[in-house]
Enzyme design. Sequence first.
Site: not given
Length: 377
Positions: A114, A29-30, A222
Amino acid sequence: MAPTASETKFSHDDEQLHKSKVTVVGSGNWGSVAAKLIASNTLKLSSFHDEVRMWVFEEILPTGEKLSEVINRNNENVKYLPGIKLGKNVVADPDLENAVKDAAMLVFVTPHQFMEGICKRLVGKIRVDAEAISLIKGMEVKMEGPCMISTLITDLLGINCCVLMGANIANEIAVEKFSEATVGYRENRDIAERWVRLFRTPYFMVSAVQDVEGVELCGTLKNIVAIAAGFVDGLEMGNNTKAAVMRIGLREMKAFSKLLFSSVRDSTFFESCGVADLITTCLGGRNRKVADAFARNGGKRSFDELEAEMLQGQKLQGVSTAREVYEVLSHRGWLELFPLFTAVHEISSGRLPPSAIVEYSEHTPRLNLLEGSAQFC
């Protein structure tokens, strides 16, 4: 006298030779959003090759097609970023070595667990003068202590590595809603500014600070606080409780960072990578979402099960990071100093019920965490 055709071709080839190639290592996604941002800029900036390669961990889609082939045909990551065009100059490549070949700028954006394996595969396969940047939240815990991903990249590949973190929910950036990010660098401000130019768009503002460890730890820690916020939401404890958890979480983030690295700057916590990222992740990130479901199920369904069901192949970072931080705290005798971090791991691992997230007040730290006492380093 006008240049001949051969002279014009030579001039063009020479110009291309001096343009920097960019590769994005990761296509979730990112990673897909990062490729989109970068690709929009390489078309405009004369110092970069137009083409942006994106390494794809090959998957077979339900249709029987290969993910990389569908990305290249549709100009869209149909699994991890559906409905968003990446830019026609983004090329998906399932061959890791080929994807990084001749790249001067390497953008790492994969699940942190990974990264060691990926780096080992790249040893001797990249340019010796390549520059790297990590968008990865997480750390490796080794016998000698915690190792930040940027350090892992530098140690294994022998190249400089900056970091980029911020209040960046990928799906919002993908549809070009305004957002900010922070580049952390060590010494070379010029390299940091190059990364800023490569990522910055009118809707994605990027600034640079000389604090790699501070920026990276903000982005890493976070996610633990977001798990705590998700527990609060799942138990319907209300906004006051959630705000308290976020405040205490920020305090523990700052204290842990300063205990590990005395160079971490207080001001970093007020950048996008700090308080802004904490707020957005605790309000809308995937860690909060899955932790909410975990709490609503009374902790009876594991995070692994919920992750597989809710995230369609994306990975949580908060649970594994909480475990890694717990290992550091336990090894150094700091568990009592970080009651919130400790509780998140013990709840996530099934040792405590989700309701224990608000019982940290019974275990008040013996030290003022904001002072980050050096005696514990």
